[in-house]
Design an enzyme around this catalytic site. Structure first.
Site, PDB file in Angstrom:
ATOM      1  N   HIS A  10       0.833  -1.212   0.000  1.00  0.00           N
ATOM      2  CA  HIS A  10       0.000   0.000   0.000  1.00  0.00           C
ATOM      3  C   HIS A  10       0.867   1.263   0.000  1.00  0.00           C
ATOM      4  CE1 HIS A  10       1.014   0.822   4.185  1.00  0.00           C
ATOM      5  NE2 HIS A  10       0.906  -0.479   4.387  1.00  0.00           N
ATOM      6  N   ARG A  61      -6.058   0.573   4.120  1.00  0.00           N
ATOM      7  CA  ARG A  61      -4.948   1.153   3.346  1.00  0.00           C
ATOM      8  C   ARG A  61      -4.598   0.285   2.138  1.00  0.00           C
ATOM      9  NH1 ARG A  61      -3.184  -0.865   8.232  1.00  0.00           N
ATOM     10  NH2 ARG A  61      -1.191  -1.948   8.452  1.00  0.00           N
ATOM     11  N   GLU A  88      -1.469  -7.115   7.421  1.00  0.00           N
ATOM     12  CA  GLU A  88      -0.116  -6.861   7.936  1.00  0.00           C
ATOM     13  C   GLU A  88       0.164  -7.811   9.092  1.00  0.00           C
ATOM     14  OE1 GLU A  88       2.822  -6.377   7.807  1.00  0.00           O
ATOM     15  OE2 GLU A  88       3.063  -4.217   7.491  1.00  0.00           O
ATOM     16  N   HIS A 158       0.613  -5.600   2.327  1.00  0.00           N
ATOM     17  CA  HIS A 158       1.376  -4.878   3.352  1.00  0.00           C
ATOM     18  C   HIS A 158       2.847  -5.263   3.349  1.00  0.00           C
ATOM     19  CE1 HIS A 158      -2.435  -3.615   5.234  1.00  0.00           C
ATOM     20  NE2 HIS A 158      -2.853  -4.743   4.684  1.00  0.00           N
TER      21      HIS A 158
END
Ligand SMILES: O=C(O)[C@@H](CO)OP(=O)(O)O
Length: 206
Positions: A10, A61, A88, A158
């Site tokens: 991202h 995100r 993440e 991520h």
């Protein structure tokens, strides 16, 4: 047949900007992060890349980045599958703490081990090894079969969930993985061989 797999971290998030451990927290993109995501899309468009399906995480995100890339390449309504498996790494008790404050409190070396080692988990959180253990089964079951069928696949996720995937794809070891950093908004363009190994890898910088 092109077995195309594009991995994109991202764009810069509000907490990247503030230098905070983020993990499973859900801050949005900054203006720069939005621009980075659009730029990633533009670079892919220049290469003539189109996708058949996109994967992203459960966090905004990555989802926003995915959407912005797809808008830039003219596929805003492409089928997109969001799954927590691509989230993440869970930073546990570190989430929300400033990374420099953490270094001052626990020392440079300990914080580096938490951030980049293969198997040292941050307190209450996931090591990269734990992250590999959830990302890899998802990759093998849900993503890889599509790539092998010739579908062109985007994965917008991520830093550490993608480090887990790159570790497997690039054959990195627990000794070499600490040196791998993935920049925000820079797509990695992989083509795979018939036996699922990597035929080529291109880092779309700039
Ligand atoms: O805070 C996080 O969740 C990650 C990514 O921004 O940080 P790090 O690069 O330290 O693993």
């Amino acid at each position: 047949m092109d077995r195309l797999l594009v991995l994109a971290r991202h764009g810069q998030s509000e907490w990247n900007l503030k230098n905070l451990f983020t993990g499973w927290k859900d801050p949005g993109l900054t203006d720069l992060g939005i621009e980075e995501a659009r730029n990633a899309g533009r670079r892919l468009k220049e290469m003539g890349v189109q996708f058949d399906v996109a994967f992203t995480s459960d966090l905004s995100r990555a989802q926003r980045t995915c959407k912005l890339i797809l808008e830039e390449i003219g596929q805003p309504n492409l089928k997109t599958i969001a799954d927590q498996a691509l989230n993440e790494r869970d930073y546990g008790d570190l989430a929300g703490l400033n990374k420099d404050d953490a270094r001052a409190r626990w020392g440079e070396e300990q914080v580096h081990l938490w951030r980049r080692s293969y198997d040292v988990p941050p307190p209450g959180g996931e090591s990269l090894k734990d992250t590999v253990a959830r990302v890899l089964p998802y990759y093998i079951r849900d993503i890889l079969p599509r790539v092998m069928r010739g579908e062109r696949v985007l994965v917008a996720a991520h830093g550490n969930s993608l480090r887990a995937l790159v570790m497997v794809l690039d054959g990195l070891t627990s000794e070499t993985i600490p040196g791998l950093e993935l920049a925000t908004g820079i797509p990695l363009v992989y083509k795979l061989n018939e036996d699922t190994t990597v035929a080529s890898k291109k880092v779309l910088e700039g």
